[in-house]
Design a protein around this motif. Structure first.
Motif, mmCIF file in Angstrom:
data_model
loop_
_atom_site.group_PDB
_atom_site.id
_atom_site.type_symbol
_atom_site.label_atom_id
_atom_site.label_comp_id
_atom_site.label_asym_id
_atom_site.label_seq_id
_atom_site.Cartn_x
_atom_site.Cartn_y
_atom_site.Cartn_z
ATOM 1 N N TYR A 143 0.816 -1.238 0.000
ATOM 2 C CA TYR A 143 0.000 0.000 0.000
ATOM 3 C C TYR A 143 0.840 1.274 0.000
ATOM 4 O O TYR A 143 0.335 2.356 -0.266
ATOM 5 C CB TYR A 143 -0.977 0.003 1.181
ATOM 6 N N PRO A 187 -1.699 6.796 5.685
ATOM 7 C CA PRO A 187 -2.357 5.621 6.260
ATOM 8 C C PRO A 187 -1.487 4.369 6.160
ATOM 9 O O PRO A 187 -0.672 4.252 5.243
ATOM 10 C CB PRO A 187 -3.620 5.458 5.407
ATOM 11 N N TYR A 188 -1.655 3.493 7.107
ATOM 12 C CA TYR A 188 -1.059 2.155 7.019
ATOM 13 C C TYR A 188 -2.115 1.140 7.436
ATOM 14 O O TYR A 188 -3.099 1.500 8.078
ATOM 15 C CB TYR A 188 0.203 2.041 7.887
ATOM 16 N N TYR A 189 -1.891 -0.106 7.018
ATOM 17 C CA TYR A 189 -2.896 -1.131 7.279
ATOM 18 C C TYR A 189 -2.228 -2.327 7.922
ATOM 19 O O TYR A 189 -1.170 -2.761 7.483
ATOM 20 C CB TYR A 189 -3.582 -1.560 5.976
ATOM 21 N N LEU A 190 -2.859 -2.847 8.946
ATOM 22 C CA LEU A 190 -2.322 -4.040 9.599
ATOM 23 C C LEU A 190 -3.013 -5.253 9.003
ATOM 24 O O LEU A 190 -4.043 -5.128 8.335
ATOM 25 C CB LEU A 190 -2.575 -3.974 11.104
ATOM 26 N N SER A 191 -2.432 -6.428 9.291
ATOM 27 C CA SER A 191 -2.987 -7.633 8.678
ATOM 28 C C SER A 191 -4.420 -7.895 9.156
ATOM 29 O O SER A 191 -5.203 -8.519 8.461
ATOM 30 C CB SER A 191 -2.096 -8.832 8.998
ATOM 31 N N THR A 210 -2.145 8.045 14.872
ATOM 32 C CA THR A 210 -3.544 7.617 14.741
ATOM 33 C C THR A 210 -4.434 8.285 15.779
ATOM 34 O O THR A 210 -5.461 8.881 15.441
ATOM 35 C CB THR A 210 -3.623 6.082 14.871
ATOM 36 N N GLY A 221 -6.648 -5.782 9.287
ATOM 37 C CA GLY A 221 -7.561 -4.862 8.598
ATOM 38 C C GLY A 221 -7.653 -3.492 9.242
ATOM 39 O O GLY A 221 -8.246 -2.587 8.666
ATOM 40 N N THR A 222 -7.071 -3.332 10.447
ATOM 41 C CA THR A 222 -7.179 -2.008 11.072
ATOM 42 C C THR A 222 -6.271 -1.018 10.358
ATOM 43 O O THR A 222 -5.227 -1.381 9.816
ATOM 44 C CB THR A 222 -6.795 -2.031 12.563
ATOM 45 N N ARG A 223 -6.738 0.240 10.395
ATOM 46 C CA ARG A 223 -5.999 1.278 9.705
ATOM 47 C C ARG A 223 -5.454 2.272 10.725
ATOM 48 O O ARG A 223 -6.113 2.556 11.721
ATOM 49 C CB ARG A 223 -6.936 2.014 8.752
#
Ligand SMILES: Nc1ncnc2c1ncn2[C@@H]1O[C@H](COP(=O)(O)OP(=O)(O)OP(=O)(O)O)[C@@H](O)[C@H]1O
Ligand SMILES: [Mg+2]
Length: 673
Positions: free
Chosen positions: A200, A225-229, A261, A231-233
């Motif tokens: 991403y 933004p970043y995304y964790l496995s 965040t 699904g949280t952003r």
């Protein structure tokens, strides 16, 4: 001992059992500037070496008590790694090789050129040892620095990553592991680039930024933004810097990554709140503790006509109309400065001079140390509502006055009737007394002239008898007194009417509730006197109550009339079965309480919840319209911040309880119900 020419920190220990040779060796070395010591056997050598580990041993392999090999092994057992040069006999090179393997720095064969070669070999070894030592120290320093910087990086609250020239990971700090939930083992030492692991990044242009940094720019980005496995952003703010070698060549980049965040969420929350305030249909004003306006929302401008520029830095008293009393403002400030919430109605003026009403809730804003930093006023324009409410109350009041008028006329009529008949009586008796007086004065003249006749005396006697003088003397004062009473009664009713129909006030005024009730009882007399007797229990110590007296009287009247109607329903008409209406007042801490109870039928359960609804009535057309209690509720609760409740029991009667605050604008937090 010779002068030290080498300045070497090393002492050379000569281990040689041949004393003559040992002296020769030492002399040779001393001549070159070395300091020397000597021992004759292995045991002495071991003891000395343990005490002086930073020396150099020049050791004969064959000693009387042990071999060189044994000495080295014994020293190694004692954790003493003293450097040494081995000396062997001619033809013993095999031993030399073995000793080199054990760590000998060099070896010397005792042949013809031995003594000449000796200083060169020792010097070379010492140079080598010195270089080794410097290197070891430098390495140690490097290691220490590395640890220090590592600790600094790891103790930073920001995450740190480093990439080499090929964008391969060389550092991934603990904070990075925590933010991205990604272990460094899966990154460092691999040939994965950031966008291989976190695809991403490309979408948000982070790869481009990294390349720009690699070409020498310092790049800053916010809220990426970043995304964790799972699904949280989340969001980070990043800085990428080029990493240069001492010569200035770019050898990689460093990224400083800040987790934002929560911050962004808080910002969004603030944005939402400020939007709500900006778009609020209520007026919002924020002032500092001195009352200087720091913020007003658009609704404020819309309502008052004042722009933010007009009012910033000014005191809200610019809105004050002359109708809001100084005391009210003082009480407002006293309340909020003591940390409480003030609620109440304010009568204010717009920029164009127009007046308006607002319902205000003003609260202190405190910081985390519980110190007041600001005040916030949230206000609602209630001008329309006030007008409607007033119209409604006014309408009912006119209606009630119309309804009461017949009764009042009757009340006034009765005393007026007997005042009139008394006046008739007084007029008639006065005229006969006048006639008699005339006769008496004629008789007096005649007596003075000495010509009085018996006929005249008889005539006067008859006249006095006809005029019933005795009766007149007895009855006239009674008639006067009765007329006076009647007039008092009339004036009492008139003054009660005046009190009752109190002109509408803009502001609350303090009123003796006991007096207010008395006047209402008087004007409504005709409504209750045939069905009930009224008993009153007034608390003489009840303080004056801040209220709108005209409207409060209306409420009391509505409830008294309801009580009379309720009693009428059950009373045994014609059998003299009258009911009782009890009215009492009392002071209950900060509240004035008044109770009006009747001995009517009570109120059935199923209609209790609807009593205060407008137009709810059980009465036939012409007797009730269902507005009485609705108005009572609005007046008591809305206009006075009071409460109206009831207690009822079927077959026994009903009690209405009205509670009015003695300090209506002071409402402590959490007590508003
Ligand atoms: N003291 C009471 N005892 C029994 N019922 C009562 C009493 N007071 C009110 N009620 C009931 O509540 C209803 C509503 O009262 P409310 O005073 O609002 O209207 P109303 O008396 O019917 O008409 P209005 O007061 O407008 O002339 C009444 O119709 C009656 O049924
Ligand atoms: Mg009623």
């Amino acid at each position: 001992m010779m002068e030290d020419k080498t300045n070497s920190p090393y002492i050379i220990l000569v281990v040689e059992d041949d004393e003559a040779l040992s002296v020769l060796i030492q002399k040779k070395l001393q001549k070159t500037g070395f300091r020397t010591e000597s021992v004759l056997n292995g045991a002495q050598a071991i003891a000395w070496a343990v005490d002086n580990p930073s020396s150099l041993m020049l050791m004969d392999y064959k000693l009387p008590d042990m071999s060189g090999k044994h000495i080295i092994e014994a020293l190694s057992d004692r954790q003493c790694n003293i450097p040494f040069i081995i000396m062997t006999g001619y033809g013993d090179e095999r031993v030399a090789v073995e000793m080199l393997k054990l760590g000998a720095k060099d070896y010397l064969v005792k042949d013809a050129g031995f003594l000449n070669l000796l200083p060169t070999v020792v010097k070379r070894v010492i140079e080598h040892l010195t270089a080794e030592k410097i290197l070891a120290e430098a390495e140690e320093r490097l290691q220490r620095d590395k640890e220090l910087y590592g600790n600094i990086i790891e103790s930073m609250s920001d995450g740190i990553l480093a990439l080499d020239r090929h964008f391969f990971f060389t550092h991934w700090s603990n904070v990075m592991e925590r933010i991205f939930k990604f272990p460094r083992e899966e990154l460092i030492g691999t040939t994965k680039r950031p966008w291989d692991v976190f695809p991403y990044l490309v979408e948000h242009g982070v790869d481009v930024m990294m390349r720009q940094a690699m070409s020498g720019e310092v790049i800053e980005q916010e809220n990426i933004p970043y995304y964790l496995s799972d699904g949280t952003r989340g969001f980070t703010s990043n800085i990428f810097l080029p990493l240069r070698t001492a010569s200035g060549k770019i050898c990689g980049i460093v990224g400083v990554v800040r987790e934002v965040t929560e911050h962004k969420k808080a910002e969004e929350q603030i944005l939402k709140l400020s939007c709500a305030v900006e778009q609020s249909p209520s007026t919002v004003i924020i002032t500092d503790t001195k009352g200087n306006i720091e913020y007003v929302n658009p609704k404020f401008t819309q309502l008052t006509g004042y722009t933010s520029e007009d009012v910033l830095g000014k005191n809200p008293r610019i809105l004050k109309s002359s109708e809001t009393s100084k005391e009210k403002y003082k009480q407002l400030w006293d309340t909020i400065k003591s940390g409480k919430v003030w609620r109440g109605e304010l009568h204010n003026r717009k920029k164009n001079g127009e007046h308006y009403w607002e319902l205000a809730s003003i609260s202190p804003i405190k910081n985390n140390k519980d110190t007041i930093t600001h005040f916030i006023a949230v206000k609602e324009d209630i001008t329309e509502r006030k007008i409607m409410e007033n119209q409604l109350v006014q309408a009912q009041k006119s209606e009630a006055i119309g309804q009461l008028a017949a009764g009042i006329a009757h009340e006034i009529n009765t005393p007026t009737q007997y005042i009139l008949s008394n006046i008739h009586f007084l007029r008639d008796s006065f005229s006969s007394i006048c006639k008699l007086l005339e006769k008496y004065s004629h008789m007096l003249e005649v007596i003075k002239a000495g010509s009085v006749t018996p006929e005249l005396l008889t005539e006067v006697e008859v006249m006095a008898k006809e005029a019933a003088v005795g009766y007149l003397i007895e009855e006239t004062p009674k008639a006067i007194e009765q007329s006076q009473e009647g007039l008092n009664r009339v004036s009492e009713i008139v003054s009660a009417m005046k009190t009752f129909s109190h002109p509408g006030n803009v502001e609350k005024i303090t009123v003796d509730i006991n007096e207010a009730i008395k006047s209402t009882i008087t004007v409504a007399r005709n409504e209750w006197k045939y069905v009930a007797d009224i008993e009153t229990y007034f608390d003489p110590n009840l303080p004056p109550v801040p209220c709108f007296p005209g409207e409060l009287n209306q409420v009391i009247l509505n409830i008294i009339i309801n009580a009379a109607h309720a009693i009428d329903e059950v009373s045994d008409k014609g059998n003299g079965g009258k009911g009782i209406i009890r009215i009492s007042t009392r002071c209950d801490r900060d509240w004035a309480e008044l109770r009006i109870s009747d001995t009517g039928a009570g109120i059935p359960e199923d209609i209790r919840s609807r009593l205060f609804d407008p137009f709810f009535t059980t009465k036939e057309v012409g007797k009730g319209t269902g507005q009485g209690l609705a108005i009572a509720h609005s007046v008591v609760v809305r206009k006075h911040n009071g409460t109206i409740t009831l207690d009822t029991e079927i077959g026994r009667g009903t009690t209405f309880i009205i509670r009015l605050p003695l300090f209506p604008n002071t409402i402590e937090k959490g007590r508003i119900s």
